[in-house]
Write a protein that holds these residues in place. Structure first.
Motif, PDB file in Angstrom:
ATOM      1  N   UNK A 120       0.837  -1.194   0.000  1.00 10.06           N
ATOM      2  CA  UNK A 120       0.000   0.000   0.000  1.00 10.06           C
ATOM      3  C   UNK A 120       0.872   1.243   0.000  1.00 10.06           C
ATOM      4  N   UNK A 121       0.339   2.316  -0.566  1.00 10.58           N
ATOM      5  CA  UNK A 121       1.051   3.593  -0.568  1.00 10.58           C
ATOM      6  C   UNK A 121       0.094   4.697  -0.158  1.00 10.58           C
TER       7      UNK A 121
ATOM      8  N   UNK B 100      -4.999  14.302   0.516  1.00 11.60           N
ATOM      9  CA  UNK B 100      -4.303  13.031   0.670  1.00 11.60           C
ATOM     10  C   UNK B 100      -5.093  11.902   0.027  1.00 11.60           C
ATOM     11  N   UNK B 101      -4.377  10.817  -0.249  1.00 12.36           N
ATOM     12  CA  UNK B 101      -5.018   9.633  -0.808  1.00 12.36           C
ATOM     13  C   UNK B 101      -4.171   8.410  -0.484  1.00 12.36           C
ATOM     14  N   UNK B 102      -4.783   7.242  -0.519  1.00 15.40           N
ATOM     15  CA  UNK B 102      -4.077   5.973  -0.332  1.00 15.40           C
ATOM     16  C   UNK B 102      -4.543   5.004  -1.399  1.00 15.40           C
ATOM     17  N   UNK B 103      -3.679   4.040  -1.738  1.00 18.13           N
ATOM     18  CA  UNK B 103      -4.040   3.081  -2.777  1.00 18.13           C
ATOM     19  C   UNK B 103      -3.300   1.773  -2.547  1.00 18.13           C
ATOM     20  N   UNK B 104      -3.881   0.681  -3.026  1.00 15.52           N
ATOM     21  CA  UNK B 104      -3.206  -0.612  -2.989  1.00 15.52           C
ATOM     22  C   UNK B 104      -2.129  -0.619  -4.076  1.00 15.52           C
TER      23      UNK B 104
ATOM     24  N   UNK C 159       2.515   5.732 -10.610  1.00 15.72           N
ATOM     25  CA  UNK C 159       1.306   6.027  -9.824  1.00 15.72           C
ATOM     26  C   UNK C 159       1.504   7.297  -8.998  1.00 15.72           C
ATOM     27  N   UNK C 160       2.676   7.419  -8.402  1.00  8.92           N
ATOM     28  CA  UNK C 160       2.954   8.585  -7.561  1.00  8.92           C
ATOM     29  C   UNK C 160       2.880   9.882  -8.356  1.00  8.92           C
TER      30      UNK C 160
ATOM     31  N   UNK D 251      -0.062  14.920  -9.509  1.00  5.32           N
ATOM     32  CA  UNK D 251      -0.694  15.847 -10.462  1.00  5.32           C
ATOM     33  C   UNK D 251      -2.191  15.955 -10.212  1.00  5.32           C
ATOM     34  N   UNK D 252      -2.818  14.839  -9.895  1.00  8.10           N
ATOM     35  CA  UNK D 252      -4.254  14.845  -9.628  1.00  8.10           C
ATOM     36  C   UNK D 252      -4.570  15.650  -8.372  1.00  8.10           C
ATOM     37  N   UNK D 253      -3.751  15.472  -7.318  1.00  9.44           N
ATOM     38  CA  UNK D 253      -3.975  16.202  -6.073  1.00  9.44           C
ATOM     39  C   UNK D 253      -3.719  17.692  -6.256  1.00  9.44           C
TER      40      UNK D 253
END
Length: 399
Positions: free
Chosen positions: A85-86, A100-104, A117-118, A123-125
């Motif tokens: 997870x990150x 903030x966000x988290x993802x598998x 992904x990072x 860029x999305x945030x």
């Protein structure tokens, strides 16, 4: 303290803690002429790093203008990669989380996949906060393996195939121009735990017990990385109970081979232990069974605490910390792990070393890595060297 011939960057260090200062106060603190102070302030104002603050209290007449850090001047990206997870957050220069966000994310999928992904997520945030990439000044990244901090390259990380000697900053800078700082995840968790829970404590050991076992060491207020960046790698210290148990590092008898999550799950599975009608297979099962009162799981976690305590006893003698903070997924099992650690550390260490020693569960919890990555990046972004570089670039642009 008097300062002679110092730059706008040196003046900024007196303002970066956020406490407002008047020009008169800065003149008194530095011994510089008021005109010199004004020149330095003008540079920092143009860079947007400080901003005027209105006096909260006026003693009559016109209030004195005060200056302080402008935390909204730039944005920091903080990223904490685990094995599966990150978590990613954008913060301001005071460390306040803006988004903030988290993802598998599977770290074994390789650097291009994970860092891709990072980059997309940053860029999305930024877009969600209506910020531009130019507002991003630094990116702090924690990785679950040894890292050469000076280059940002992982060094033979056991659970990170394809990452060895990978140029993490170089890859990221193909997509984003911000400075990239990389460290072992336990080191950034130590920084985060200190910032969040123990800001006035200068000697801390942060221990992460999860898929692996490692520690971050803060001594005299400074994170200790060691000569090759692997200071605190206590998971591969041999313990008495280990004997000939093989470890993934190639040796046998390592603490990690006896007390890390996979070792506990395997031992309980071989013993046929079940919880809620299901065999124990992974670390999360161990935690759930322990919290649910399954005796065999409780005993296994308590023994893991004793094993960890065996190694920490030596650390206490060598480093004399004020706090040992226990984090990571296994710590979610609660007091059973800590009880085992305390049992051994307090009984085997010298009384003077433990008289004021606190052994506690991490207070920052799952946020320790994010907070620490932000601290690492902010410390770089607001350092004298960074501000000097920004001031030089501004002067060049104005000429």
């Amino acid at each position: 303290m008097k300062f002679n011939g110092f730059s706008a960057a040196a003046l900024f260090q007196l303002l970066r803690n956020g406490q407002p200062r008047t020009k008169a106060e800065l003149v008194t603190m530095t011994g510089l002429a008021r005109s010199t102070i004004q020149l330095r302030i003008d540079t920092l104002l143009e860079l947007g790093l400080i901003a005027p603050v209105t006096d909260a209290v006026s003693t009559g007449g016109r209030p004195s203008a005060q200056m302080a850090l402008n935390p909204k001047a730039r944005v920091i990206a903080a990223v904490d990669f685990g094995a599966t997870q990150a978590s990613l957050a954008l913060t301001d220069l005071a460390g306040e989380i803006l988004g903030r966000t988290s993802s598998k994310i599977i770290i074994a999928d390789g650097p291009e996949s994970c860092l891709g992904w990072m980059v997309r997520t940053i860029r999305s945030e930024l877009a969600a906060l209506r910020l531009k990439e130019v507002d991003l000044i630094a990116i702090g990244i924690g990785l679950p393996g040894p890292v050469e901090h000076s280059t940002g390259r992982p060094s033979n990380p056991p659970i990170m195939p394809g990452w060895d000697d990978f140029d993490v900053p170089g890859f990221v800078n193909h997509h984003l121009t911000a400075t990239v700082l990389v460290d072992n995840d336990v080191n950034i968790m130590a920084l985060g735990e200190q910032k969040f829970a123990w800001p006035d404590i200068e000697n801390i050991i942060f221990l992460k017990a999860s898929t692996g076992i490692g520690s971050g060491i803060i001594s005299s207020g400074v994170l200790q990385r060691g000569a090759e960046g692997i200071a605190g790698d206590i998971g591969h210290v041999q313990i008495a109970r280990g004997q000939n148990v093989p470890c993934r590092c190639g040796n046998s008898g390592c603490l990690e081979a006896m007390a890390a999550g996979p070792a506990l799950a395997q031992r309980l599975a071989l013993a046929g232990v079940e919880y809620n009608g299901k065999s124990i297979a992974v670390l999360s099962d161990v935690v759930a069974a322990t919290k649910g009162g399954e005796l065999a799981a409780i005993q296994a976690v308590r023994q893991a605490g004793r094993d960890i305590g065996e190694v920490l006893t030596t650390c206490v003698s060598v480093l004399n910390p004020s706090v040992i903070s226990i984090g990571g997924s296994l710590a979610f099992a609660g007091e059973h792990l800590l009880a085992g650690v305390r049992e051994v550390v307090y009984s085997r260490s010298m009384p003077l070393a433990t008289e004021h020693l606190t052994v506690a569960q991490s207070r920052a919890g799952a946020d320790a890595g994010i907070i620490g990555a932000s601290v690492m990046a902010i410390d770089y972004a607001l350092s004298s060297a960074s501000i000097d570089a920004m001031a030089a670039a501004l002067e060049s642009a104005n000429n």
